[in-house]
Write a protein that holds these residues in place. Structure first.
Motif, mmCIF file in Angstrom:
data_model
loop_
_atom_site.group_PDB
_atom_site.id
_atom_site.type_symbol
_atom_site.label_atom_id
_atom_site.label_comp_id
_atom_site.label_asym_id
_atom_site.label_seq_id
_atom_site.Cartn_x
_atom_site.Cartn_y
_atom_site.Cartn_z
ATOM 1 N N LYS A 74 0.830 -1.217 0.000
ATOM 2 C CA LYS A 74 0.000 0.000 0.000
ATOM 3 C C LYS A 74 0.862 1.263 0.000
ATOM 4 O O LYS A 74 0.351 2.378 0.038
ATOM 5 N N GLY A 75 2.163 1.084 0.045
ATOM 6 C CA GLY A 75 3.072 2.237 0.048
ATOM 7 C C GLY A 75 3.405 2.726 1.449
ATOM 8 O O GLY A 75 4.036 3.774 1.612
ATOM 9 N N ASP A 76 2.980 1.980 2.482
ATOM 10 C CA ASP A 76 3.274 2.392 3.871
ATOM 11 C C ASP A 76 4.666 1.928 4.293
ATOM 12 O O ASP A 76 5.101 0.827 3.934
ATOM 13 N N GLU A 77 5.331 2.769 5.116
ATOM 14 C CA GLU A 77 6.648 2.411 5.644
ATOM 15 C C GLU A 77 6.464 1.509 6.863
ATOM 16 O O GLU A 77 5.739 1.866 7.796
ATOM 17 N N VAL A 78 7.133 0.356 6.844
ATOM 18 C CA VAL A 78 6.875 -0.647 7.878
ATOM 19 C C VAL A 78 8.173 -1.238 8.418
ATOM 20 O O VAL A 78 9.218 -1.207 7.768
ATOM 21 N N ILE A 79 8.042 -1.782 9.642
ATOM 22 C CA ILE A 79 9.116 -2.568 10.264
ATOM 23 C C ILE A 79 8.590 -3.993 10.369
ATOM 24 O O ILE A 79 7.425 -4.202 10.735
ATOM 25 N N VAL A 80 9.450 -4.956 10.046
ATOM 26 C CA VAL A 80 9.010 -6.361 10.024
ATOM 27 C C VAL A 80 9.347 -7.046 11.347
ATOM 28 O O VAL A 80 10.504 -7.041 11.773
ATOM 29 N N HIS A 81 8.324 -7.630 11.989
ATOM 30 C CA HIS A 81 8.559 -8.462 13.183
ATOM 31 C C HIS A 81 9.006 -9.836 12.681
ATOM 32 O O HIS A 81 8.306 -10.471 11.882
ATOM 33 N N ALA A 82 10.163 -10.296 13.169
ATOM 34 C CA ALA A 82 10.781 -11.496 12.594
ATOM 35 C C ALA A 82 10.228 -12.805 13.132
ATOM 36 O O ALA A 82 10.532 -13.878 12.611
ATOM 37 N N VAL A 83 9.393 -12.738 14.203
ATOM 38 C CA VAL A 83 8.905 -13.965 14.852
ATOM 39 C C VAL A 83 7.598 -14.407 14.200
ATOM 40 O O VAL A 83 6.642 -13.641 14.150
ATOM 41 N N ALA A 115 8.358 -11.778 1.741
ATOM 42 C CA ALA A 115 6.947 -11.994 2.084
ATOM 43 C C ALA A 115 6.846 -12.312 3.564
ATOM 44 O O ALA A 115 7.626 -13.124 4.083
ATOM 45 N N VAL A 116 5.896 -11.646 4.252
ATOM 46 C CA VAL A 116 5.706 -11.876 5.694
ATOM 47 C C VAL A 116 4.207 -11.842 6.020
ATOM 48 O O VAL A 116 3.438 -11.191 5.310
ATOM 49 N N PRO A 117 3.789 -12.535 7.098
ATOM 50 C CA PRO A 117 2.381 -12.417 7.501
ATOM 51 C C PRO A 117 2.039 -10.943 7.744
ATOM 52 O O PRO A 117 2.849 -10.211 8.335
ATOM 53 N N ARG A 118 0.848 -10.547 7.307
ATOM 54 C CA ARG A 118 0.464 -9.121 7.420
ATOM 55 C C ARG A 118 0.516 -8.656 8.880
ATOM 56 O O ARG A 118 0.876 -7.529 9.168
ATOM 57 N N ARG A 119 0.176 -9.559 9.829
ATOM 58 C CA ARG A 119 0.173 -9.145 11.253
ATOM 59 C C ARG A 119 1.573 -8.785 11.742
ATOM 60 O O ARG A 119 1.722 -8.148 12.769
ATOM 61 N N ASN A 120 2.609 -9.210 11.009
ATOM 62 C CA ASN A 120 3.980 -8.969 11.469
ATOM 63 C C ASN A 120 4.511 -7.584 11.101
ATOM 64 O O ASN A 120 5.699 -7.327 11.290
ATOM 65 N N LEU A 121 3.652 -6.721 10.556
ATOM 66 C CA LEU A 121 4.128 -5.391 10.156
ATOM 67 C C LEU A 121 3.767 -4.359 11.214
ATOM 68 O O LEU A 121 2.624 -4.282 11.669
ATOM 69 N N VAL A 122 4.757 -3.565 11.593
ATOM 70 C CA VAL A 122 4.561 -2.471 12.557
ATOM 71 C C VAL A 122 4.870 -1.173 11.801
ATOM 72 O O VAL A 122 5.863 -1.112 11.078
ATOM 73 N N PRO A 123 4.025 -0.145 11.954
ATOM 74 C CA PRO A 123 4.297 1.109 11.240
ATOM 75 C C PRO A 123 5.633 1.725 11.664
ATOM 76 O O PRO A 123 5.974 1.738 12.854
ATOM 77 N N LYS A 124 6.373 2.224 10.678
ATOM 78 C CA LYS A 124 7.659 2.887 10.979
ATOM 79 C C LYS A 124 7.403 4.371 11.216
ATOM 80 O O LYS A 124 6.844 5.037 10.351
ATOM 81 N N PRO A 125 7.817 4.900 12.388
ATOM 82 C CA PRO A 125 7.639 6.345 12.600
ATOM 83 C C PRO A 125 8.469 7.123 11.576
ATOM 84 O O PRO A 125 9.585 6.711 11.253
ATOM 85 N N PRO A 126 7.924 8.258 11.095
ATOM 86 C CA PRO A 126 8.634 9.025 10.064
ATOM 87 C C PRO A 126 10.008 9.513 10.519
ATOM 88 O O PRO A 126 10.925 9.642 9.698
ATOM 89 N N ASP A 127 10.178 9.773 11.845
ATOM 90 C CA ASP A 127 11.464 10.299 12.322
ATOM 91 C C ASP A 127 12.576 9.264 12.368
ATOM 92 O O ASP A 127 13.735 9.590 12.616
ATOM 93 N N LEU A 128 12.201 8.009 12.179
ATOM 94 C CA LEU A 128 13.193 6.929 12.233
ATOM 95 C C LEU A 128 13.578 6.593 10.789
ATOM 96 O O LEU A 128 12.697 6.352 9.961
#
Ligand SMILES: NC(=O)c1ccc[n+]([C@@H]2O[C@H](COP(=O)([O-])OP(=O)(O)OC[C@H]3O[C@@H](n4cnc5c(N)ncnc54)[C@H](OP(=O)(O)O)[C@@H]3O)[C@@H](O)[C@H]2O)c1
Length: 321
Positions: A74-83, A115-128
């Motif tokens: 969707k174009g969103d910046e995300v962090i991937v949870h590896a578990v 490819a990762v399960p959708r639940r494993n995505l956490v939004p990345k804050p813009p300042d990071l």
């Protein structure tokens, strides 16, 4: 797409098991998401994979890498949870016996896309930045859970962090300082002790040195080389939180010390998705940031793996696909 894969295993020469090359695009099952990888941080886990620990021969070749930050479909910046684990398992995803990390059963993050399960995505804050964000899901999350969940520490108490140069240890120094603990750290090398001081350690010591007083908790990821010192450094009733054993497992647990001093040894592994979201929030709110040792192109990933295997690292090594 370009990817770094484990194609064999070697305890002595993990680099010989690494192959960089073109691979097929990832499969994206229902409920999963394709992430365009912007930055990946290396972990000692990647070295273990190339040594064949946790990655049996029948799963090879396997794209390695646990941590990533990137952009979803969707174009969103995300962090991937590896578990990858069942969040509804009693006690949570970390206790799910089928729990796995990216790169153990499913292709990892050292690639242009993952490819990762959708639940494993956490939004990345813009300042990071992507480079900072990709350091959080393994080393920083592990340190966060060790300190703020498993240790039982309360602000004002003293924590000893062994092996200050490492990814988990250096994260624990910064997070411990932010959490209001008195932070003591050890390292084999003077430049790493200086680095620990820069990160916020209140005092630093040579590995194995006698401490001025006993501590409440030890954060242990080094293993055999520091285990005895960790036990000797604890107050009666103190606790070791252990998440790794880079220098080897210690067959001598010094059990007499454990029971006479009523010590506690508590295991810790990675962290939950909720904890990753809280860690991201903490980093965003406090302004503390992962220290990055170097940023390398994916084509130079071998240099990063070699540095980790040799312990020649201050903080995190970041790879840009
Ligand atoms: N359970 C989990 O979920 C989890 C999560 C993350 C990591 N881990 C494990 O935790 C460990 C650390 O991971 P990492 O990514 O932080 O690794 P790393 O960045 O490679 O750090 C390792 C550190 O250990 C110290 N060390 C290594 N060999 C030593 C020796 N012989 N004597 C004294 N110190 C030694 C070094 O510190 P100095 O040079 O400063 O002394 C080094 O910087 C690994 O074994 C990893 O597999 C487990």
């Amino acid at each position: 797409m370009l990817a770094a894969r484990a194609v064999s295993a070697s305890m002595e020469d993990p680099l010989s098991a690494l192959e960089l090359g073109q691979v097929d695009e990832p499969d994206v099952p229902d409920g999963w998401e394709l992430v365009e990888v912007k930055a990946v941080s290396l972990n000692h886990h990647d070295v273990w994979s190339l040594r064949g620990i946790g990655l049996p021969e029948e799963r090879l070749p396997m794209i390695i890498g646990c941590d990533a930050a990137g952009i979803d479909s969707k174009g969103d910046e995300v962090i991937v949870h590896a578990v990858l684990g069942d969040p509804d398992f009693p006690g949570g995803e970390l206790l799910d016996p089928k729990r796995t990390l990216l790169s153990e059963l499913h292709p990892g993050t050292l690639a242009e896309r993952v490819a990762v399960p959708r639940r494993n995505l956490v939004p990345k804050p813009p300042d990071l930045s992507f480079e900072e964000a990709c350091c959080l899901p393994t080393a920083w999350l592990t340190a966060y859970r060790m300190l703020f969940d498993r240790s039982g520490l309360t602000p004002g108490q003293t924590v000893l962090i062994q092996g200050a140069g490492g990814g988990v240890a250096s994260a624990a120094i910064e997070l411990g300082r932010a959490g209001g603990f008195r932070v003591w750290a050890t390292s084999r090398e003077e430049r790493k002790r200086d680095y620990a001081t820069e990160l916020g350690a209140h005092a630093v010591f040579e590995s194995g040195a006698r401490l001025p007083e006993k501590v409440d908790v030890v954060i242990e990821t080094v293993g055999k080389a520091t285990w005895g010192h960790s036990l000797r450094s604890l107050k009666p009733g103190g606790r070791i939180v252990v998440a790794g054993a880079t220098s080897g497992m210690d067959p001598s647990a010094e059990l007499s010390r454990v029971f006479f001093k009523e010590l506690e040894v508590v295991g810790s592994t990675m962290g939950t998705l909720d904890e990753l979201a809280r860690l991201v929030s903490l980093v965003d709110l406090t302004g503390i940031r992962p220290r990055i040792d170097r940023v390398l192109a994916l084509s130079d990933v071998g240099e990063g793996i070699r540095a980790l295997a040799e312990g020649d690292v201050l903080g995190k090594i970041v790879i840009k696909p």
